[in-house]
Motif scaffolding. Structure first.
Motif, PDB file in Angstrom:
ATOM      1  N   TRP A   1      50.661  32.172  42.174  1.00 31.51           N
ATOM      2  CA  TRP A   1      49.487  32.650  42.869  1.00 31.51           C
ATOM      3  C   TRP A   1      49.905  34.031  43.488  1.00 31.51           C
ATOM      4  CZ3 TRP A   1      44.931  29.978  42.192  1.00 31.51           C
ATOM      5  CH2 TRP A   1      44.939  28.806  41.667  1.00 31.51           C
ATOM      6  N   VAL A   2      48.896  35.176  43.391  1.00 34.93           N
ATOM      7  CA  VAL A   2      48.614  36.124  44.120  1.00 34.93           C
ATOM      8  C   VAL A   2      47.473  35.870  45.100  1.00 34.93           C
ATOM      9  CG1 VAL A   2      49.974  37.636  42.763  1.00 34.93           C
ATOM     10  CG2 VAL A   2      47.472  37.547  42.584  1.00 34.93           C
ATOM     11  N   GLU A   3      47.135  36.577  46.024  1.00 36.07           N
ATOM     12  CA  GLU A   3      46.027  36.541  46.813  1.00 36.07           C
ATOM     13  C   GLU A   3      44.645  36.968  46.274  1.00 36.07           C
ATOM     14  OE1 GLU A   3      44.017  34.536  49.582  1.00 36.07           O
ATOM     15  OE2 GLU A   3      45.992  34.180  49.349  1.00 36.07           O
ATOM     16  N   ASP A   4      44.763  38.332  45.882  1.00 32.13           N
ATOM     17  CA  ASP A   4      43.536  39.013  45.788  1.00 32.13           C
ATOM     18  C   ASP A   4      43.560  40.100  44.666  1.00 32.13           C
ATOM     19  OD1 ASP A   4      40.861  39.534  46.094  1.00 32.13           O
ATOM     20  OD2 ASP A   4      40.856  39.824  48.521  1.00 32.13           O
ATOM     21  N   GLY A   5      42.587  40.837  44.414  1.00 29.41           N
ATOM     22  CA  GLY A   5      42.564  41.895  43.341  1.00 29.41           C
ATOM     23  C   GLY A   5      42.324  43.486  44.099  1.00 29.41           C
ATOM     24  N   ILE A   6      41.969  44.218  43.312  1.00 28.92           N
ATOM     25  CA  ILE A   6      41.327  45.635  43.754  1.00 28.92           C
ATOM     26  C   ILE A   6      40.228  45.703  44.172  1.00 28.92           C
ATOM     27  CG2 ILE A   6      43.364  46.574  42.416  1.00 28.92           C
ATOM     28  CD1 ILE A   6      41.095  47.561  40.477  1.00 28.92           C
ATOM     29  N   VAL A   7      39.881  46.660  44.814  1.00 29.08           N
ATOM     30  CA  VAL A   7      38.464  46.965  45.438  1.00 29.08           C
ATOM     31  C   VAL A   7      37.732  47.418  44.348  1.00 29.08           C
ATOM     32  CG1 VAL A   7      37.086  48.549  46.779  1.00 29.08           C
ATOM     33  CG2 VAL A   7      39.267  47.814  47.613  1.00 29.08           C
TER      34      VAL A   7
ATOM     35  N   LEU B   1      50.321  33.822  35.593  1.00 35.16           N
ATOM     36  CA  LEU B   1      49.813  34.314  37.156  1.00 35.16           C
ATOM     37  C   LEU B   1      48.360  34.359  37.011  1.00 35.16           C
ATOM     38  CD1 LEU B   1      52.390  37.388  37.216  1.00 35.16           C
ATOM     39  CD2 LEU B   1      51.707  35.787  39.006  1.00 35.16           C
ATOM     40  N   THR B   2      47.987  34.098  38.439  1.00 32.00           N
ATOM     41  CA  THR B   2      46.365  34.038  38.635  1.00 32.00           C
ATOM     42  C   THR B   2      46.276  34.533  40.011  1.00 32.00           C
ATOM     43  OG1 THR B   2      44.507  33.101  38.218  1.00 32.00           O
ATOM     44  CG2 THR B   2      46.110  31.536  39.240  1.00 32.00           C
ATOM     45  N   SER B   3      44.948  34.504  40.504  1.00 32.66           N
ATOM     46  CA  SER B   3      44.599  34.820  41.994  1.00 32.66           C
ATOM     47  C   SER B   3      43.947  33.863  42.587  1.00 32.66           C
ATOM     48  CB  SER B   3      44.081  36.172  41.925  1.00 32.66           C
ATOM     49  OG  SER B   3      42.781  36.087  41.573  1.00 32.66           O
ATOM     50  N   ARG B   4      44.264  33.558  43.996  1.00 32.03           N
ATOM     51  CA  ARG B   4      43.378  32.698  44.904  1.00 32.03           C
ATOM     52  C   ARG B   4      41.977  33.166  44.871  1.00 32.03           C
ATOM     53  NH1 ARG B   4      48.388  33.294  47.317  1.00 32.03           N
ATOM     54  NH2 ARG B   4      49.632  31.703  47.334  1.00 32.03           N
TER      55      ARG B   4
ATOM     56  N   GLY C   1      39.208  34.543  30.830  1.00 29.22           N
ATOM     57  CA  GLY C   1      40.338  35.063  30.475  1.00 29.22           C
ATOM     58  C   GLY C   1      41.101  36.336  31.114  1.00 29.22           C
ATOM     59  N   GLY C   2      40.338  37.134  31.780  1.00 31.16           N
ATOM     60  CA  GLY C   2      40.926  38.072  32.790  1.00 31.16           C
ATOM     61  C   GLY C   2      41.490  37.599  34.010  1.00 31.16           C
ATOM     62  N   SER C   3      41.309  36.258  34.246  1.00 30.02           N
ATOM     63  CA  SER C   3      41.868  35.765  35.661  1.00 30.02           C
ATOM     64  C   SER C   3      43.189  35.149  35.252  1.00 30.02           C
ATOM     65  CB  SER C   3      40.876  34.612  36.050  1.00 30.02           C
ATOM     66  OG  SER C   3      40.949  33.380  35.431  1.00 30.02           O
ATOM     67  N   VAL C   4      43.741  35.218  34.178  1.00 31.61           N
ATOM     68  CA  VAL C   4      45.156  34.461  33.835  1.00 31.61           C
ATOM     69  C   VAL C   4      45.968  35.270  32.985  1.00 31.61           C
ATOM     70  CG1 VAL C   4      44.485  32.114  34.268  1.00 31.61           C
ATOM     71  CG2 VAL C   4      43.888  33.351  32.243  1.00 31.61           C
ATOM     72  N   GLU C   5      47.308  35.383  33.526  1.00 33.15           N
ATOM     73  CA  GLU C   5      47.927  36.339  32.650  1.00 33.15           C
ATOM     74  C   GLU C   5      49.555  35.327  32.438  1.00 33.15           C
ATOM     75  OE1 GLU C   5      50.058  39.796  31.200  1.00 33.15           O
ATOM     76  OE2 GLU C   5      48.096  39.102  31.626  1.00 33.15           O
ATOM     77  N   PHE C   6      49.770  35.438  31.156  1.00 32.26           N
ATOM     78  CA  PHE C   6      50.787  34.509  30.737  1.00 32.26           C
ATOM     79  C   PHE C   6      52.295  35.217  30.328  1.00 32.26           C
ATOM     80  CE2 PHE C   6      46.691  32.890  29.992  1.00 32.26           C
ATOM     81  CZ  PHE C   6      46.828  31.642  30.286  1.00 32.26           C
TER      82      PHE C   6
ATOM     83  N   ASP D   1      36.202  45.278  42.129  1.00 32.14           N
ATOM     84  CA  ASP D   1      36.249  44.183  41.154  1.00 32.14           C
ATOM     85  C   ASP D   1      35.288  43.543  41.472  1.00 32.14           C
ATOM     86  OD1 ASP D   1      36.871  42.447  39.073  1.00 32.14           O
ATOM     87  OD2 ASP D   1      38.849  41.924  39.946  1.00 32.14           O
ATOM     88  N   ASP D   2      34.225  43.104  40.650  1.00 35.31           N
ATOM     89  CA  ASP D   2      33.014  42.069  40.753  1.00 35.31           C
ATOM     90  C   ASP D   2      33.498  40.856  40.403  1.00 35.31           C
ATOM     91  OD1 ASP D   2      33.118  43.117  38.323  1.00 35.31           O
ATOM     92  OD2 ASP D   2      30.712  42.719  38.154  1.00 35.31           O
ATOM     93  N   THR D   3      34.657  40.921  39.831  1.00 31.61           N
ATOM     94  CA  THR D   3      35.172  39.414  39.246  1.00 31.61           C
ATOM     95  C   THR D   3      35.992  38.564  40.357  1.00 31.61           C
ATOM     96  OG1 THR D   3      37.384  40.176  38.415  1.00 31.61           O
ATOM     97  CG2 THR D   3      35.830  40.424  36.908  1.00 31.61           C
ATOM     98  N   ASP D   4      35.895  39.127  41.650  1.00 30.95           N
ATOM     99  CA  ASP D   4      36.683  38.318  42.553  1.00 30.95           C
ATOM    100  C   ASP D   4      38.435  38.337  42.505  1.00 30.95           C
ATOM    101  OD1 ASP D   4      34.214  37.577  43.808  1.00 30.95           O
ATOM    102  OD2 ASP D   4      33.733  36.138  42.151  1.00 30.95           O
ATOM    103  N   GLY D   5      38.622  39.439  41.987  1.00 28.39           N
ATOM    104  CA  GLY D   5      40.013  39.227  41.807  1.00 28.39           C
ATOM    105  C   GLY D   5      40.996  39.104  40.743  1.00 28.39           C
ATOM    106  N   HIS D   6      40.263  39.522  39.510  1.00 30.03           N
ATOM    107  CA  HIS D   6      41.070  39.253  38.271  1.00 30.03           C
ATOM    108  C   HIS D   6      42.391  40.053  38.173  1.00 30.03           C
ATOM    109  CE1 HIS D   6      37.798  37.766  35.123  1.00 30.03           C
ATOM    110  NE2 HIS D   6      37.763  37.019  36.124  1.00 30.03           N
ATOM    111  N   ILE D   7      43.283  39.090  37.604  1.00 27.27           N
ATOM    112  CA  ILE D   7      44.792  39.550  37.439  1.00 27.27           C
ATOM    113  C   ILE D   7      45.079  40.653  36.612  1.00 27.27           C
ATOM    114  CG2 ILE D   7      45.684  37.913  35.591  1.00 27.27           C
ATOM    115  CD1 ILE D   7      47.409  38.274  39.091  1.00 27.27           C
ATOM    116  N   ASP D   8      44.220  40.951  35.642  1.00 30.26           N
ATOM    117  CA  ASP D   8      44.328  41.738  34.714  1.00 30.26           C
ATOM    118  C   ASP D   8      44.025  43.293  35.042  1.00 30.26           C
ATOM    119  OD1 ASP D   8      41.524  41.771  34.544  1.00 30.26           O
ATOM    120  OD2 ASP D   8      41.613  41.167  32.275  1.00 30.26           O
TER     121      ASP D   8
END
Length: 353
Positions: free
Chosen positions: A210-216, A175-178, A163-168, A218-225
């Protein structure tokens, strides 16, 4: 309730979709922290006051349903909540076993069908962010447990999704991240096009951005939230770092560049509101994924993590400008984020139809 996975029509074809978070809620779901999976025993005690404040803040405007593992945990949770002054009339504790506390990712995705006034649940697969934190077998069963409790049909796509990987935006766009959804530790045999088809079929969207990545950190590999959140159908609030010496400067500048290139289904560009980042929050030399974007929208409020730093109030003010009809509640998340997530990660909304 039954598993509709063998039905010929997808949820989207039946008229179901995942609404925006500001859509009215029946409740918010949480999973009570009871193991040392994310916080050590000592850290669990340190984070508990903020966690209790979080539950109380949600319950001001809507019911709270909590997966509380077993009867022993239920009694412990009830005592803590009563001592914290929570309104127990708005809180339901359920003996649904869990491994960890991140209900945004292991909880159910509730879909609504406004035409038929029906709801259903998507039972996505869950593997603890690419198998990082076993065991996760109990967490993976939470969506079906809640489907039976709510007497809702559910559908099982057979792929991993969090759920944290998608934003509606509630109007056909996700919106999500590669870095997360295309990571080989999730669905290694699926292409980007195939994943997009799953998002359209099972979330009822028509467009994947799609955006590319997340913040430093973040162990989820770049969750959009942690980076970009919709605040209305065509506006996002997006974390930004202006200090070029900060590790988050480059990835967040890149996200803003990507957002500026995007167009919605109606052809409009996104309205982009800049959200400051907190100063670095660290523990034992590790950068933690502290972000004001990890807020939760409830029926009457927006609950925002704060981090004891100078940007706390500017961030609250900026979020408040985006939600003029809701109370903005800042809660210190410094101890919670030690577990590598915050309020949005801990919660999953249940929409009304």
């Amino acid at each position: 309730m039954s598993d509709l996975s063998t039905d010929e029509l997808t949820p989207a074809q039946q008229g179901f979709f995942f609404p925006a978070e500001w859509h009215p809620h029946v409740a918010t779901w949480l999973s009570w922290p009871h193991t040392d999976a994310s916080w050590s025993r000592e850290r669990l005690e340190l984070m508990m006051p903020a966690y209790l404040d979080f539950i109380k803040a949600i319950s001001e405007s809507e019911p709270v349903c909590i997966n509380a593992h077993n009867d022993v945990i239920i009694q412990q949770a009830k005592m803590r909540l009563l001592m914290a002054g929570a309104n127990m009339d708005r809180i339901t504790l359920l003996p649904f076993p869990t491994n960890d506390s991140w209900c945004r990712d292991h909880g159910p995705a509730f879909l609504i069908n406004p035409a038929t006034k029906e709801r259903m649940i998507v039972n996505w697969g869950y593997n603890a962010w690419g198998g990082k934190y076993p065991p996760y077998d109990k967490d993976d069963l939470i969506p079906t447990a809640i489907a039976h409790y709510r007497k809702l049909d559910y559908v099982t796509p057979g792929i991993v999704m969090e759920g944290g990987s998608v934003e509606f935006n509630g109007a056909g766009t996700v919106l999500t991240s590669r870095a997360c959804l295309l990571n080989k530790n999730r669905n290694p045999n699926l292409s980007q096009a195939q994943i997009e088809q799953y998002l359209c079929d099972y979330y009822g969207v028509k467009q994947v951005l799609w955006v590319e990545d997340g913040i430093v950190g973040d162990d989820t590999d770049g969750h959009i939230d942690d980076t970009v959140r919709f605040v209305n159908e065509d506006t996002v609030i997006a974390a930004i770092e202006h200090n070029p010496n900060d590790a988050n400067y480059a990835p967040l500048q890149e996200i803003h560049h990507e957002l500026r290139q995007m167009r919605l289904l109606n052809g409009k560009p996104l309205n982009i509101v800049e959200l400051p980042m907190p100063g670095p929050v660290e523990s034992d030399g590790q950068r933690l994924p502290a972000s004001y974007a990890n807020f939760l929208i409830t029926n009457g409020s927006v609950i925002v993590p704060t981090f004891r730093c100078a940007n706390d109030q500017p961030a609250l003010d900026r979020i408040g400008q985006c939600f003029p009809g809701r109370k903005i509640i800042g809660i210190d998340s410094t101890e919670i984020v030690w577990g590598l997530g915050s309020f949005h990660c801990l919660s999953q909304q249940e929409p009304a139809v």
